[in-house]
Scaffold this active site. Sequence first.
Site, PDB file in Angstrom:
ATOM      1  N   CYS A  22      -4.690   2.337  -3.728  1.00 17.34           N
ATOM      2  CA  CYS A  22      -3.456   2.881  -3.107  1.00 17.34           C
ATOM      3  C   CYS A  22      -2.303   1.893  -3.266  1.00 17.34           C
ATOM      4  O   CYS A  22      -1.494   1.727  -2.343  1.00 17.34           O
ATOM      5  CB  CYS A  22      -3.664   3.211  -1.632  1.00 17.34           C
ATOM      6  SG  CYS A  22      -4.909   4.456  -1.360  1.00 17.34           S
ATOM      7  N   LYS A  65     -10.471  -0.496  10.474  1.00 12.59           N
ATOM      8  CA  LYS A  65     -10.603  -1.718   9.664  1.00 12.59           C
ATOM      9  C   LYS A  65     -10.933  -2.917  10.552  1.00 12.59           C
ATOM     10  O   LYS A  65     -11.205  -4.008  10.073  1.00 12.59           O
ATOM     11  CB  LYS A  65      -9.312  -1.971   8.888  1.00 12.59           C
ATOM     12  CG  LYS A  65      -9.034  -0.874   7.846  1.00 12.59           C
ATOM     13  CD  LYS A  65      -7.833  -1.177   7.044  1.00 12.59           C
ATOM     14  CE  LYS A  65      -7.303   0.026   6.288  1.00 12.59           C
ATOM     15  NZ  LYS A  65      -8.037   0.314   5.040  1.00 12.59           N
ATOM     16  N   HIS A 125       0.870  -1.185   0.000  1.00 13.95           N
ATOM     17  CA  HIS A 125       0.000   0.000   0.000  1.00 13.95           C
ATOM     18  C   HIS A 125       0.903   1.230   0.000  1.00 13.95           C
ATOM     19  O   HIS A 125       2.007   1.200   0.540  1.00 13.95           O
ATOM     20  CB  HIS A 125      -0.826  -0.062   1.295  1.00 13.95           C
ATOM     21  CG  HIS A 125      -1.943   0.930   1.384  1.00 13.95           C
ATOM     22  ND1 HIS A 125      -1.740   2.255   1.714  1.00 13.95           N
ATOM     23  CD2 HIS A 125      -3.286   0.787   1.235  1.00 13.95           C
ATOM     24  CE1 HIS A 125      -2.908   2.877   1.760  1.00 13.95           C
ATOM     25  NE2 HIS A 125      -3.857   2.009   1.467  1.00 13.95           N
ATOM     26  N   GLN A 160      -4.700  -5.229   7.124  1.00 16.06           N
ATOM     27  CA  GLN A 160      -5.700  -6.178   6.624  1.00 16.06           C
ATOM     28  C   GLN A 160      -5.647  -7.513   7.360  1.00 16.06           C
ATOM     29  O   GLN A 160      -6.575  -8.309   7.254  1.00 16.06           O
ATOM     30  CB  GLN A 160      -5.490  -6.422   5.118  1.00 16.06           C
ATOM     31  CG  GLN A 160      -5.633  -5.177   4.268  1.00 16.06           C
ATOM     32  CD  GLN A 160      -7.035  -4.587   4.326  1.00 16.06           C
ATOM     33  OE1 GLN A 160      -8.013  -5.245   4.721  1.00 16.06           O
ATOM     34  NE2 GLN A 160      -7.147  -3.325   3.958  1.00 16.06           N
ATOM     35  N   ASP A 165       2.932  -4.417   8.095  1.00 19.22           N
ATOM     36  CA  ASP A 165       1.740  -3.591   7.952  1.00 19.22           C
ATOM     37  C   ASP A 165       0.554  -4.539   8.124  1.00 19.22           C
ATOM     38  O   ASP A 165       0.208  -5.292   7.215  1.00 19.22           O
ATOM     39  CB  ASP A 165       1.770  -2.930   6.566  1.00 19.22           C
ATOM     40  CG  ASP A 165       0.457  -2.259   6.221  1.00 19.22           C
ATOM     41  OD1 ASP A 165      -0.497  -2.341   7.017  1.00 19.22           O
ATOM     42  OD2 ASP A 165       0.389  -1.671   5.128  1.00 19.22           O
TER      43      ASP A 165
HETATM   44  C1  LIG Z   1      -2.497  -2.805   3.696  1.00 14.93           C
HETATM   45  C2  LIG Z   1      -2.817  -1.402   4.129  1.00 14.93           C
HETATM   46  N1  LIG Z   1      -1.863  -0.645   4.664  1.00 14.93           N
HETATM   47  C3  LIG Z   1      -2.089   0.590   5.104  1.00 14.93           C
HETATM   48  C4  LIG Z   1      -3.327   1.170   4.979  1.00 14.93           C
HETATM   49  C5  LIG Z   1      -3.542   2.541   5.488  1.00 14.93           C
HETATM   50  O1  LIG Z   1      -4.448   2.539   6.551  1.00 14.93           O
HETATM   51  P1  LIG Z   1      -5.013   3.881   7.169  1.00 14.93           P
HETATM   52  O2  LIG Z   1      -5.519   4.680   6.000  1.00 14.93           O
HETATM   53  O3  LIG Z   1      -6.092   3.456   8.080  1.00 14.93           O
HETATM   54  O4  LIG Z   1      -3.876   4.554   7.862  1.00 14.93           O
HETATM   55  C6  LIG Z   1      -4.362   0.443   4.399  1.00 14.93           C
HETATM   56  C7  LIG Z   1      -5.681   1.032   4.186  1.00 14.93           C
HETATM   57  O5  LIG Z   1      -6.334   0.777   3.209  1.00 14.93           O
HETATM   58  C8  LIG Z   1      -4.096  -0.896   3.983  1.00 14.93           C
HETATM   59  O6  LIG Z   1      -5.071  -1.646   3.453  1.00 14.93           O
END
Ligand SMILES: Cc1ncc(COP(=O)(O)O)c(C=O)c1O
Length: 396
Positions: free
Chosen positions: A354, A217, A118, A194, A191
Amino acid sequence: MNAPARINSALNVRDQFPAIENWHYLDSAATAQKPQAVIDAITEAYARDYATVHRGVYQRSSEMTGRYEDARAAASGLIGGQANEVVFTRGATEAINLVARSLPKEGRTRVLLSRLEHHSNIVPWQLAGYEVDAAPLTDDGQVNLDAAEALLTEEHRVVALAHVSNVLGSVLDAKRAAEIAHSKGALLLLDGCQAVPRMPVDVAAFGADFYAFSAHKLYGPTGIGALWGRADVLNSLPPWQGGGSMIDRVTFEETTYLDAPMRFEAGTPHIVGAIGLHAAVDWIGKLGLDAVHAHECALVAETRSKLSNIPGVTLYGPEDSAGIVSFNVDGVHAHDTATILDDAGVAVRAGHHCAQPLMDWLGVAATARASFAAHSDSSDIDALVRGIEQVKRIFG
Ligand SMILES: Cc1ncc(COP(=O)(O)O)c(C=O)c1O
């Protein structure tokens, strides 16, 4: 392939989600809908129990402080950490930025990522002045850890990888990733955005050094998330933002700081966010993440089986993805697919998610993505299939 069994809301929680009545919500990877227990916890925290934390000497404030710290212990406990190992952040994005900005490079200027990351796990490293390397993926869209191992050098300070891909649902072998990172003296940041809502996580068993996730999430509120870090690692990092609550003693000549995690929480925190996160952790804990994982895997199997029977639908990612299925209908832009699905009462995400480098790797501008949650069931998949058939009728 045998047709997988229909999933008739085996977890039986759909009626706990007031905002999805008569709606097929398949965008939980973007943000999860909230169960009534979380909504109630947030409402009561504002309407009945509200006060500041870490400052007031009055009873209500000290109770709120206790609840805020209980939330920290719960958030850390969910992923197998200790209470003092979680820093509350605005979300996973801020958690990764915190590490990228404050971790001393110690002469190592490179970070090893993968092609499925991401943007939140790419851009912070670039902004912090790291040179970025990206491990390739296997043909079915998993991080190729053999290739990652071959790419890793002693110039790498950090290996930073998605535990579960937000586009493909691919699940990382986190333990092996930690072994690879440590073999060259690098730290492993996972990270977990998910992964945390979809499967049991145990940072100690993996041997990770940092783990980032967002409450929204995980059926919790927006505006709060967590950075878990091993206590010794967190305490070796200097603060990255200054203000109230993070100091030991301030003079004009010099300021000294509290230990982690407080030294990373400058200013009044998201008090009620933490309480909402705690309610979400309790809610998912009662359900059991093993059960949620099994439920979502069954939904993925059913979806992949049904969509692969529709001519002209391309599926991405591995067969055993965790709760997430990306697809395209040949000759139709993912935005058009999602718009027609919306008319059919089905919410999916369409776009690059993203993850533009991943789109480049897939050779597409965008995908449509169906992502599941504890409340999802076969009726959502049936509606998705009907919607895709309508897409095909409209586009001939
Ligand atoms: C794998 C992953 N990393 C990071 C993020 C970023 O999360 P946040 O926007 O809640 O900071 C997301 C959000 O879609 C994600 O799916």
